[in-house]
Design a protein around this motif. Sequence first.
Motif, PDB file in Angstrom:
ATOM      1  N   TRP A 133      49.634   1.756  81.229  1.00  0.00           N
ATOM      2  CA  TRP A 133      48.974   1.260  79.902  1.00  0.00           C
ATOM      3  C   TRP A 133      49.112  -0.289  79.912  1.00  0.00           C
ATOM      4  CZ3 TRP A 133      46.661   4.591  76.153  1.00  0.00           C
ATOM      5  CH2 TRP A 133      46.645   6.064  76.557  1.00  0.00           C
ATOM      6  N   ALA A 134      48.398  -0.997  79.459  1.00  0.00           N
ATOM      7  CA  ALA A 134      48.683  -2.325  79.132  1.00  0.00           C
ATOM      8  C   ALA A 134      48.186  -2.291  77.429  1.00  0.00           C
ATOM      9  CB  ALA A 134      47.573  -3.299  79.681  1.00  0.00           C
ATOM     10  N   LEU A 135      48.982  -2.611  76.552  1.00  0.00           N
ATOM     11  CA  LEU A 135      49.047  -2.586  75.111  1.00  0.00           C
ATOM     12  C   LEU A 135      49.243  -3.686  74.318  1.00  0.00           C
ATOM     13  CD1 LEU A 135      51.414   0.582  74.834  1.00  0.00           C
ATOM     14  CD2 LEU A 135      48.941   0.504  75.039  1.00  0.00           C
ATOM     15  N   GLY A 136      48.333  -3.880  73.415  1.00  0.00           N
ATOM     16  CA  GLY A 136      48.312  -5.212  72.590  1.00  0.00           C
ATOM     17  C   GLY A 136      48.265  -4.630  71.200  1.00  0.00           C
ATOM     18  N   HIS A 137      48.693  -5.751  70.441  1.00  0.00           N
ATOM     19  CA  HIS A 137      48.674  -5.606  68.873  1.00  0.00           C
ATOM     20  C   HIS A 137      47.691  -5.127  68.227  1.00  0.00           C
ATOM     21  CE1 HIS A 137      50.570  -6.338  64.845  1.00  0.00           C
ATOM     22  NE2 HIS A 137      49.798  -7.261  64.490  1.00  0.00           N
ATOM     23  N   SER A 138      47.257  -4.259  67.286  1.00  0.00           N
ATOM     24  CA  SER A 138      46.410  -4.006  66.397  1.00  0.00           C
ATOM     25  C   SER A 138      45.358  -3.362  67.083  1.00  0.00           C
ATOM     26  CB  SER A 138      45.547  -5.291  65.727  1.00  0.00           C
ATOM     27  OG  SER A 138      44.972  -5.054  64.730  1.00  0.00           O
ATOM     28  N   GLY A 139      45.683  -2.438  68.016  1.00  0.00           N
ATOM     29  CA  GLY A 139      44.962  -1.515  68.660  1.00  0.00           C
ATOM     30  C   GLY A 139      44.068  -1.948  69.981  1.00  0.00           C
ATOM     31  N   GLN A 140      44.641  -2.979  70.599  1.00  0.00           N
ATOM     32  CA  GLN A 140      44.225  -3.331  71.950  1.00  0.00           C
ATOM     33  C   GLN A 140      44.782  -2.410  73.018  1.00  0.00           C
ATOM     34  OE1 GLN A 140      42.035  -5.101  70.648  1.00  0.00           O
ATOM     35  NE2 GLN A 140      43.386  -5.376  68.868  1.00  0.00           N
ATOM     36  N   ARG A 141      44.058  -1.716  73.695  1.00  0.00           N
ATOM     37  CA  ARG A 141      44.660  -0.601  74.757  1.00  0.00           C
ATOM     38  C   ARG A 141      43.764  -0.284  75.986  1.00  0.00           C
ATOM     39  NH1 ARG A 141      47.893  -1.079  70.879  1.00  0.00           N
ATOM     40  NH2 ARG A 141      48.160   0.570  69.448  1.00  0.00           N
ATOM     41  N   LEU A 142      44.559  -0.636  77.196  1.00  0.00           N
ATOM     42  CA  LEU A 142      43.855  -0.345  78.262  1.00  0.00           C
ATOM     43  C   LEU A 142      44.568   0.595  79.256  1.00  0.00           C
ATOM     44  CD1 LEU A 142      42.933  -3.482  80.900  1.00  0.00           C
ATOM     45  CD2 LEU A 142      44.189  -1.604  81.655  1.00  0.00           C
ATOM     46  N   TYR A 143      43.871   1.539  79.553  1.00  0.00           N
ATOM     47  CA  TYR A 143      44.510   2.904  80.353  1.00  0.00           C
ATOM     48  C   TYR A 143      44.011   2.755  81.608  1.00  0.00           C
ATOM     49  CZ  TYR A 143      45.296   7.582  81.433  1.00  0.00           C
ATOM     50  OH  TYR A 143      45.804   8.878  82.159  1.00  0.00           O
ATOM     51  N   ILE A 144      44.894   3.166  82.714  1.00  0.00           N
ATOM     52  CA  ILE A 144      44.476   3.407  83.957  1.00  0.00           C
ATOM     53  C   ILE A 144      45.208   4.503  84.659  1.00  0.00           C
ATOM     54  CG2 ILE A 144      44.222   2.399  86.331  1.00  0.00           C
ATOM     55  CD1 ILE A 144      44.883  -0.448  84.785  1.00  0.00           C
ATOM     56  N   ASN A 145      44.260   5.488  85.344  1.00  0.00           N
ATOM     57  CA  ASN A 145      45.016   6.588  85.915  1.00  0.00           C
ATOM     58  C   ASN A 145      44.398   6.504  87.297  1.00  0.00           C
ATOM     59  OD1 ASN A 145      45.361   9.373  87.083  1.00  0.00           O
ATOM     60  ND2 ASN A 145      46.125  10.025  85.088  1.00  0.00           N
ATOM     61  N   ARG A 146      45.400   5.964  88.222  1.00  0.00           N
ATOM     62  CA  ARG A 146      45.045   5.574  89.794  1.00  0.00           C
ATOM     63  C   ARG A 146      44.614   6.912  90.464  1.00  0.00           C
ATOM     64  NH1 ARG A 146      48.547   2.087  92.700  1.00  0.00           N
ATOM     65  NH2 ARG A 146      46.717   1.877  94.136  1.00  0.00           N
ATOM     66  N   ARG A 147      45.644   7.986  90.181  1.00  0.00           N
ATOM     67  CA  ARG A 147      45.435   9.052  90.906  1.00  0.00           C
ATOM     68  C   ARG A 147      43.862   9.732  90.755  1.00  0.00           C
ATOM     69  NH1 ARG A 147      49.311  11.828  88.961  1.00  0.00           N
ATOM     70  NH2 ARG A 147      48.157  12.691  87.199  1.00  0.00           N
ATOM     71  N   GLU A 148      43.652   9.690  89.323  1.00  0.00           N
ATOM     72  CA  GLU A 148      42.097  10.516  88.908  1.00  0.00           C
ATOM     73  C   GLU A 148      41.047   9.409  88.862  1.00  0.00           C
ATOM     74  OE1 GLU A 148      43.377  11.969  85.272  1.00  0.00           O
ATOM     75  OE2 GLU A 148      44.647  13.390  85.980  1.00  0.00           O
ATOM     76  N   GLN A 149      41.462   8.089  89.113  1.00  0.00           N
ATOM     77  CA  GLN A 149      40.571   7.124  89.206  1.00  0.00           C
ATOM     78  C   GLN A 149      39.523   6.917  87.755  1.00  0.00           C
ATOM     79  OE1 GLN A 149      38.265   8.208  93.156  1.00  0.00           O
ATOM     80  NE2 GLN A 149      39.135   5.929  93.528  1.00  0.00           N
ATOM     81  N   ILE A 150      40.325   6.804  86.869  1.00  0.00           N
ATOM     82  CA  ILE A 150      39.770   6.474  85.515  1.00  0.00           C
ATOM     83  C   ILE A 150      40.168   5.389  84.864  1.00  0.00           C
ATOM     84  CG2 ILE A 150      39.627   7.722  83.237  1.00  0.00           C
ATOM     85  CD1 ILE A 150      39.265  10.437  84.638  1.00  0.00           C
TER      86      ILE A 150
END
Length: 394
Positions: free
Chosen positions: A339-356
């Motif tokens: 996860w890359a997380l930022g203030h006030s709801g900025q969210r970046l999610y990566i699951n490399r195993r599941e390629q999502i």
Amino acid sequence: MPPSSNNMPALPAQHLPNAEDFLMWPPCLQSYGFRNVDRLFASRTIRRGPRVRVLARGPLYDAPFSAGERQMSIADLMNQNNMTGLTVTCRNQVVLENYGLGLLEHERWSTMSMVKSMTAVLVGAAIADGAIGSLDDAVTSYLAPMRGSGYEGVSIRHLLTMSSGVRWMEEYTDRDSDVNRYSRSLANKVPGGVLNLMASLPRAHAPGAFWNYNTGDTYLLGAVMCAATGRTLADYMSEKIWRPAGMEFDAYYTLESADGQEISGSRAGMALRDMTRFAMLVMNGGEVDGVQLLGDNWIETVGTRAFELAGLENTAGTELLGVSAYGLSWWLDDDGGMWALGHSGQRLYINRREQITVVQLAVYPEPAYFSSQEPDRDTDLLHFIRTVRQHLAS
């Protein structure tokens, strides 16, 4: 006729919110200001290249999901979470790309602290180039002004893992906290102001011994990168990632002052689609068309658990997202998620195993503007991501 302080004609003007209150704006100002950060702060362009990497498109994903006892649609989630953008990719195909609150496809939205994780990815290129010898190099070897400060004996690894041991208070509601003093220096565009602030901070713990979320640590990481490469951070990001990854739009880093040092840990500006391309780059281990941009195994390195977060303070409510550990400027969960997380709801999610990958851009209200009816926005986002994984990873 009312009195006037000057003789200028009354031409149309556009009002911008107060930059000094960046971390304290009400939602109405956030939704406008977050797309105009480069008009409020000094900035430097991260230039795209001549070739745009076209994103493959898969079948539209629009499944509802359960959030506790409630059934929610994607539209419900966007409304509740005050989203300006949402993307989902699976196996390198975009299966959802939605915009809200008037955000347009080409507009850059503030990354907030998600850019900390992006800057950490760029460190891999500097190591592969030989500009940085080792993660265990001393910060003071690159930044002479930090000699004799609380950062004496702190390494690049310590900056990446938020374990410098330097006293820092990341409290957004306290106007006198370190992070708000940092923010005021940026708003006032004080040359060398942030570096002077960081050099004035005392040591609280031995380097590497204690985790404490510290935006200032990542500021120094960016300064180390510039000293090591002899380049501006924006130009280096352009050369090593933005151009070869085929980004569609120019992005920007904000600066501490006019033509000054980049702010490598907060308030950069990028288009949603290019944040998605960045997420896919990480998901693919740093490769684009079979070419490694970051050095072998760097993504595995940044995704290695450095600190377990259970029981620690200042984790910014990340338990709502299932996050349990911190790597090299990436938040990690127990299911293979980065996860890359930022203030006030900025969210970046990566699951490399599941390629999502999932990217959310949003306006979460500041605590001063909470109501008694506030939903658990991150909990519901996590329910959505888990449903995406169930439907798409099989």
